[in-house]
Design a protein around this motif. Structure first.
Motif, PDB file in Angstrom:
ATOM      1  N   GLU A  32       3.166  14.864   5.529  1.00  0.00           N
ATOM      2  CA  GLU A  32       2.601  14.865   4.174  1.00  0.00           C
ATOM      3  C   GLU A  32       2.970  16.149   3.437  1.00  0.00           C
ATOM      4  O   GLU A  32       3.250  16.112   2.239  1.00  0.00           O
ATOM      5  CB  GLU A  32       1.076  14.691   4.239  1.00  0.00           C
ATOM      6  CG  GLU A  32       0.404  14.546   2.913  1.00  0.00           C
ATOM      7  CD  GLU A  32       0.712  13.256   2.168  1.00  0.00           C
ATOM      8  OE1 GLU A  32       0.343  13.181   0.988  1.00  0.00           O
ATOM      9  OE2 GLU A  32       1.323  12.326   2.720  1.00  0.00           O
ATOM     10  N   LEU A  72      -2.370   4.594   4.417  1.00  0.00           N
ATOM     11  CA  LEU A  72      -1.335   4.224   5.380  1.00  0.00           C
ATOM     12  C   LEU A  72      -1.629   4.833   6.751  1.00  0.00           C
ATOM     13  O   LEU A  72      -1.470   4.157   7.773  1.00  0.00           O
ATOM     14  CB  LEU A  72       0.049   4.655   4.875  1.00  0.00           C
ATOM     15  CG  LEU A  72       0.563   3.858   3.673  1.00  0.00           C
ATOM     16  CD1 LEU A  72       1.764   4.555   3.037  1.00  0.00           C
ATOM     17  CD2 LEU A  72       0.902   2.427   4.072  1.00  0.00           C
ATOM     18  N   TRP A 129       7.983   4.369   3.515  1.00  0.00           N
ATOM     19  CA  TRP A 129       8.612   3.401   2.610  1.00  0.00           C
ATOM     20  C   TRP A 129      10.136   3.545   2.565  1.00  0.00           C
ATOM     21  O   TRP A 129      10.838   2.599   2.209  1.00  0.00           O
ATOM     22  CB  TRP A 129       7.990   3.477   1.220  1.00  0.00           C
ATOM     23  CG  TRP A 129       6.727   2.675   1.143  1.00  0.00           C
ATOM     24  CD1 TRP A 129       5.454   3.105   1.375  1.00  0.00           C
ATOM     25  CD2 TRP A 129       6.623   1.279   0.861  1.00  0.00           C
ATOM     26  NE1 TRP A 129       4.561   2.068   1.244  1.00  0.00           N
ATOM     27  CE2 TRP A 129       5.257   0.936   0.926  1.00  0.00           C
ATOM     28  CE3 TRP A 129       7.552   0.286   0.558  1.00  0.00           C
ATOM     29  CZ2 TRP A 129       4.798  -0.366   0.698  1.00  0.00           C
ATOM     30  CZ3 TRP A 129       7.107  -0.996   0.328  1.00  0.00           C
ATOM     31  CH2 TRP A 129       5.741  -1.314   0.396  1.00  0.00           C
ATOM     32  N   SER A 137       3.762   8.610   2.669  1.00  0.00           N
ATOM     33  CA  SER A 137       4.106   7.328   2.050  1.00  0.00           C
ATOM     34  C   SER A 137       5.616   7.209   1.857  1.00  0.00           C
ATOM     35  O   SER A 137       6.221   6.203   2.229  1.00  0.00           O
ATOM     36  CB  SER A 137       3.375   7.162   0.711  1.00  0.00           C
ATOM     37  OG  SER A 137       3.701   5.923   0.127  1.00  0.00           O
ATOM     38  N   GLU A 144       0.862  -1.183   0.000  1.00  0.00           N
ATOM     39  CA  GLU A 144       0.000   0.000   0.000  1.00  0.00           C
ATOM     40  C   GLU A 144       0.894   1.227   0.000  1.00  0.00           C
ATOM     41  O   GLU A 144       1.811   1.319   0.815  1.00  0.00           O
ATOM     42  CB  GLU A 144      -0.888  -0.004   1.259  1.00  0.00           C
ATOM     43  CG  GLU A 144      -1.756   1.215   1.417  1.00  0.00           C
ATOM     44  CD  GLU A 144      -2.745   1.370   0.278  1.00  0.00           C
ATOM     45  OE1 GLU A 144      -2.578   2.313  -0.535  1.00  0.00           O
ATOM     46  OE2 GLU A 144      -3.680   0.550   0.194  1.00  0.00           O
ATOM     47  N   ARG A 145       0.626   2.161  -0.903  1.00  0.00           N
ATOM     48  CA  ARG A 145       1.467   3.358  -0.986  1.00  0.00           C
ATOM     49  C   ARG A 145       0.659   4.651  -0.869  1.00  0.00           C
ATOM     50  O   ARG A 145       1.238   5.737  -0.883  1.00  0.00           O
ATOM     51  CB  ARG A 145       2.277   3.347  -2.277  1.00  0.00           C
ATOM     52  CG  ARG A 145       3.298   2.206  -2.277  1.00  0.00           C
ATOM     53  CD  ARG A 145       4.165   2.214  -3.517  1.00  0.00           C
ATOM     54  NE  ARG A 145       5.034   1.048  -3.548  1.00  0.00           N
ATOM     55  CZ  ARG A 145       6.253   1.003  -3.021  1.00  0.00           C
ATOM     56  NH1 ARG A 145       6.751   2.039  -2.398  1.00  0.00           N
ATOM     57  NH2 ARG A 145       6.976  -0.099  -3.103  1.00  0.00           N
ATOM     58  N   ASP A 146      -0.640   4.550  -0.727  1.00  0.00           N
ATOM     59  CA  ASP A 146      -1.470   5.734  -0.573  1.00  0.00           C
ATOM     60  C   ASP A 146      -1.303   6.297   0.842  1.00  0.00           C
ATOM     61  O   ASP A 146      -1.519   5.582   1.832  1.00  0.00           O
ATOM     62  CB  ASP A 146      -2.934   5.379  -0.839  1.00  0.00           C
ATOM     63  CG  ASP A 146      -3.836   6.574  -0.655  1.00  0.00           C
ATOM     64  OD1 ASP A 146      -4.382   6.742   0.461  1.00  0.00           O
ATOM     65  OD2 ASP A 146      -3.978   7.355  -1.612  1.00  0.00           O
ATOM     66  N   SER A 147      -0.920   7.562   0.942  1.00  0.00           N
ATOM     67  CA  SER A 147      -0.618   8.168   2.244  1.00  0.00           C
ATOM     68  C   SER A 147      -1.790   8.124   3.215  1.00  0.00           C
ATOM     69  O   SER A 147      -1.609   7.845   4.400  1.00  0.00           O
ATOM     70  CB  SER A 147      -0.166   9.620   2.062  1.00  0.00           C
ATOM     71  OG  SER A 147       1.136   9.669   1.546  1.00  0.00           O
TER      72      SER A 147
END
Length: 187
Positions: free
Chosen positions: A106, A31, A116, A112, A25-28
């Motif tokens: 953000e 997450l 990551w 993200s 999952e990479r959607d801020s």
């Protein structure tokens, strides 16, 4: 081939295991939502949170950090009266503070990317034979936990963070005999 033993026989757990757990999952915002739910799990079984997940989404404005960041005492009191969620003042207040911390991160490098970076942007591909082989925390979860706390997050100790990393696919901790082990490698 058997799936990971923790999925057991509960249909909700099986669906979660087969369609969500371990998939990158990479959607801020997604997450943030997952990290908040993992924080609410502290001291409880994940199935408890999973069963209340829709209640959390409803009570917490879709788990949208931008909306939650604006909350105050009225929203805390509303949540404390909501039987559809885990009613714990500290965890509710942490979700609000975490939303504010999320906004700061953000606005900078992005939440993200921030998370990551702890796995160099690529899921760690483990090869555990049994769930007993899987650690409760790792040096990367310890480092992520420390960085999150420094950024203002709460309910994000290294064990919670490692469970989060597993769930959002930063580490592939499906056991090697589980069909999803190979499937999540393709993402």
């Amino acid at each position: 081939m058997p799936r990971c033993a923790w999925a057991g026989g509960d249909p909700l757990y099986i669906d979660y295991h087969d369609t969500e757990w371990g998939f990158p999952e990479r959607d801020s915002k997604a997450l943030y939502a997952k990290l908040v739910l993992d924080g609410f799990q502290a001291g409880l079984a994940w199935i408890t949170i999973l069963r209340k997940r829709e209640g959390f989404r409803r009570a917490f404005d879709g788990l949208d950090p931008d909306r939650i960041a604006a909350w105050g005492e009225p929203e805390v009191l509303r949540c404390l009266a909501d039987p559809g969620i885990v009613r714990h003042r500290g965890k509710i207040e942490a979700a609000i503070g975490n939303a504010r911390a999320w906004q700061r991160i953000e606005a900078g490098q992005g939440f993200s990317g921030f998370l990551w970076d702890f796995v160099d942007g690529v899921p760690v591909q483990n090869a555990w034979r049994t769930m007993a082989d899987v650690p409760a925390e790792t040096p990367s979860s310890q480092a992520m936990s420390k960085a999150l706390k420094q950024a203002g997050f709460r309910f994000c100790g290294p064990t919670i963070v490692y469970a989060f990393m597993q769930a959002v696919g930063m580490v592939n901790d499906h056991v090697v005999d589980c069909p999803q082990h190979r499937q999540v490698q393709t993402f």
